[in-house]
Design a protein around this motif. Sequence first.
Motif, PDB file in Angstrom:
ATOM      1  N   THR A 113       0.931  -1.052   0.055  1.00 21.42           N
ATOM      2  CA  THR A 113       0.139   0.005   0.139  1.00 21.42           C
ATOM      3  C   THR A 113       0.903   1.430  -0.125  1.00 21.42           C
ATOM      4  N   GLY A 114       1.919   1.076   0.598  1.00 23.40           N
ATOM      5  CA  GLY A 114       2.884   2.396   0.674  1.00 23.40           C
ATOM      6  C   GLY A 114       3.295   2.723  -0.807  1.00 23.40           C
ATOM      7  N   LYS A 115       3.766   1.527  -1.549  1.00 26.01           N
ATOM      8  CA  LYS A 115       4.161   1.696  -2.969  1.00 26.01           C
ATOM      9  C   LYS A 115       3.059   2.318  -3.892  1.00 26.01           C
ATOM     10  N   GLN A 116       1.828   1.969  -3.335  1.00 24.35           N
ATOM     11  CA  GLN A 116       0.796   2.205  -4.274  1.00 24.35           C
ATOM     12  C   GLN A 116       0.420   3.537  -4.227  1.00 24.35           C
ATOM     13  N   HIS A 117       0.385   4.062  -3.042  1.00 22.17           N
ATOM     14  CA  HIS A 117       0.257   5.362  -2.631  1.00 22.17           C
ATOM     15  C   HIS A 117       1.184   6.546  -3.294  1.00 22.17           C
ATOM     16  N   ASP A 118       2.297   5.793  -3.090  1.00 17.06           N
ATOM     17  CA  ASP A 118       3.412   6.759  -3.831  1.00 17.06           C
ATOM     18  C   ASP A 118       3.266   6.799  -5.327  1.00 17.06           C
ATOM     19  N   ALA A 119       2.948   5.708  -5.865  1.00 13.29           N
ATOM     20  CA  ALA A 119       2.579   5.705  -7.316  1.00 13.29           C
ATOM     21  C   ALA A 119       1.588   6.718  -7.699  1.00 13.29           C
ATOM     22  N   TYR A 120       0.580   6.883  -7.004  1.00  8.83           N
ATOM     23  CA  TYR A 120      -0.692   7.577  -7.263  1.00  8.83           C
ATOM     24  C   TYR A 120      -0.159   9.041  -6.902  1.00  8.83           C
ATOM     25  N   VAL A 121       0.712   9.293  -6.070  1.00  8.76           N
ATOM     26  CA  VAL A 121       1.001  10.699  -5.715  1.00  8.76           C
ATOM     27  C   VAL A 121       1.765  11.147  -7.033  1.00  8.76           C
ATOM     28  N   THR A 122       2.911  10.436  -7.453  1.00 15.85           N
ATOM     29  CA  THR A 122       3.662  10.655  -8.552  1.00 15.85           C
ATOM     30  C   THR A 122       3.130  10.818  -9.748  1.00 15.85           C
ATOM     31  N   ALA A 123       1.980  10.125 -10.229  1.00 18.90           N
ATOM     32  CA  ALA A 123       1.238  10.446 -11.182  1.00 18.90           C
ATOM     33  C   ALA A 123       0.261  11.710 -11.193  1.00 18.90           C
ATOM     34  N   PHE A 124      -0.436  11.961 -10.166  1.00 18.64           N
ATOM     35  CA  PHE A 124      -1.277  12.962  -9.762  1.00 18.64           C
ATOM     36  C   PHE A 124      -0.620  14.266  -9.523  1.00 18.64           C
ATOM     37  N   ASN A 125       0.485  14.255  -8.990  1.00 19.99           N
ATOM     38  CA  ASN A 125       1.509  15.601  -9.000  1.00 19.99           C
ATOM     39  C   ASN A 125       1.837  16.100 -10.532  1.00 19.99           C
ATOM     40  N   ALA A 126       1.850  15.236 -11.522  1.00 13.86           N
ATOM     41  CA  ALA A 126       2.219  15.409 -12.894  1.00 13.86           C
ATOM     42  C   ALA A 126       0.951  15.745 -13.652  1.00 13.86           C
ATOM     43  N   ASN A 127      -0.146  15.678 -12.861  1.00 17.41           N
ATOM     44  CA  ASN A 127      -1.423  16.060 -13.720  1.00 17.41           C
ATOM     45  C   ASN A 127      -1.957  14.909 -14.604  1.00 17.41           C
ATOM     46  N   SER A 128      -1.466  13.742 -14.265  1.00 18.47           N
ATOM     47  CA  SER A 128      -1.629  12.580 -15.425  1.00 18.47           C
ATOM     48  C   SER A 128      -3.395  12.359 -15.323  1.00 18.47           C
ATOM     49  N   ASP A 129      -3.539  12.104 -16.608  1.00 16.15           N
ATOM     50  CA  ASP A 129      -5.243  11.745 -16.831  1.00 16.15           C
ATOM     51  C   ASP A 129      -5.378  10.280 -17.162  1.00 16.15           C
ATOM     52  N   GLU A 130      -4.177   9.452 -16.920  1.00 16.69           N
ATOM     53  CA  GLU A 130      -4.147   8.210 -17.411  1.00 16.69           C
ATOM     54  C   GLU A 130      -5.160   7.351 -16.568  1.00 16.69           C
ATOM     55  N   ILE A 131      -5.337   7.507 -15.364  1.00 12.12           N
ATOM     56  CA  ILE A 131      -6.185   6.816 -14.548  1.00 12.12           C
ATOM     57  C   ILE A 131      -7.584   7.671 -14.101  1.00 12.12           C
ATOM     58  N   ASP A 132      -8.444   6.901 -14.323  1.00 11.08           N
ATOM     59  CA  ASP A 132      -9.934   7.476 -14.155  1.00 11.08           C
ATOM     60  C   ASP A 132     -10.158   7.357 -12.608  1.00 11.08           C
ATOM     61  N   VAL A 133     -10.240   5.982 -12.196  1.00 14.32           N
ATOM     62  CA  VAL A 133     -10.819   5.838 -10.979  1.00 14.32           C
ATOM     63  C   VAL A 133     -10.008   5.011 -10.190  1.00 14.32           C
ATOM     64  N   ILE A 134      -9.881   5.521  -8.873  1.00 14.30           N
ATOM     65  CA  ILE A 134      -8.835   4.888  -8.013  1.00 14.30           C
ATOM     66  C   ILE A 134      -9.257   4.141  -6.758  1.00 14.30           C
TER      67      ILE A 134
END
Length: 435
Positions: free
Chosen positions: A84-105
Amino acid sequence: MKKLKKISKVISTSLALSLVLVACSDKEEGSSSSNNSGGDKDEKVTIVYARGKDDTQGTTAMVEAFEKKYPNIDVEFKEMPADTGKQHDAYVTAFNANSDEIDVIDLDVIWPAEFAQAGFLMPLDRFMEKDGINPDDYNEGAITASKFKGKQWALPKFIDAGMLFYRTDLVDEGSVPKTWDELLAKAKETKGQGGTQFGYLMQAKQYEGLVCNAVEFIASYGGQIIDENGDVKVDSPEAIKGIAKLVEVANSDVVPQNVTTFAEPESHTAFINGQAGLIRNWPYQFALANDEKQSKIAGKVGVAPLPAGDAGTAAALGGWMAGINKNTKHPEEAWKFLSFMAGKEGQKIDAIKGGHAPTILSLYEDQEILDANPYFKEEGFVNALEAAVSRPVAPNYPEISDIIQVQVSQAVAKKITPEQAAKNMQKEISEKLVK
């Protein structure tokens, strides 16, 4: 259903008081609400749903049912790290870059405040109001965990809480320990019986599971880490007493000598192999222990609330929610999927196929769900859920968790006293806490 409804009230007290830490601006809500999917209504749309690995058939069956109901929406599954820690960090990295690759998390119950404050999530209030979704239909504690300052940032999919599981061939129902002192006595009594090597199993490794155990001990003695006003209150007699009892249990001769290496897998594996008569774990333990293909104690497992301290019993609240990426290009379709997944249809499928405890209270009256999960109707299970309390809710929760892990681990190792651990946490959390 009286007991089930009580679950909401008990859990919500701690959550409602702690979820006052941060808020996103109305301006942010306005910008996300103005998003629209565009295109023709009959156009085929693909949305990406990200979550950790699901070892059950719950997710697959739920997505298949959704796509059958909404043939114009395809759901692409993106598997995130199981940790879960790595999952959290992966989301933070993507969303800090304003990624729209993921829709629902999927969101761990401890993430909504952080993700909302960071501007990662789309508020759901307008969708819920439009579709007539009533928050009162959900477990109040779980629904409140995904709110702050009156805005809904996620919907809860399933709920977890720490529970006590015991071998019914070693512990009679009438002698299930109700206090921590009784637990130590019963664990000592049963150690060595029925092929056991230990009396009690817990999670004492330096990781998030240790925080959950610490919260349970501290709350059972009336202590708090962060209070209803967002103030750090861990340096109190009550919290110190809870930490001291955890240290006592973790250093007793009823737990494995290497208990500080035990997370959930080590604990549940030892239990299903018949190595202990008592264990603290999450609800999944019941089904696992009764799986005849891998458990040596199938059919010999009971469930009860965790033992009480001076203030009663307490269980760390766990579970998962789902939210929408603020930058999604398909907010309407993302909402359709999220509301299906976290609604009655999706939660029923997940309960039957995945064994997860629903957050919609009426589902506990669904016979198909009860047939698949008989322990959902057991009094011990219901009472254990009633005792759930939240971990400290903070927008920078990972930093707060790290402080707790280190200090409690030091206390368990007897490198510092419970009093010193509390003082250290008081100082370090106060310095780090974001309000």
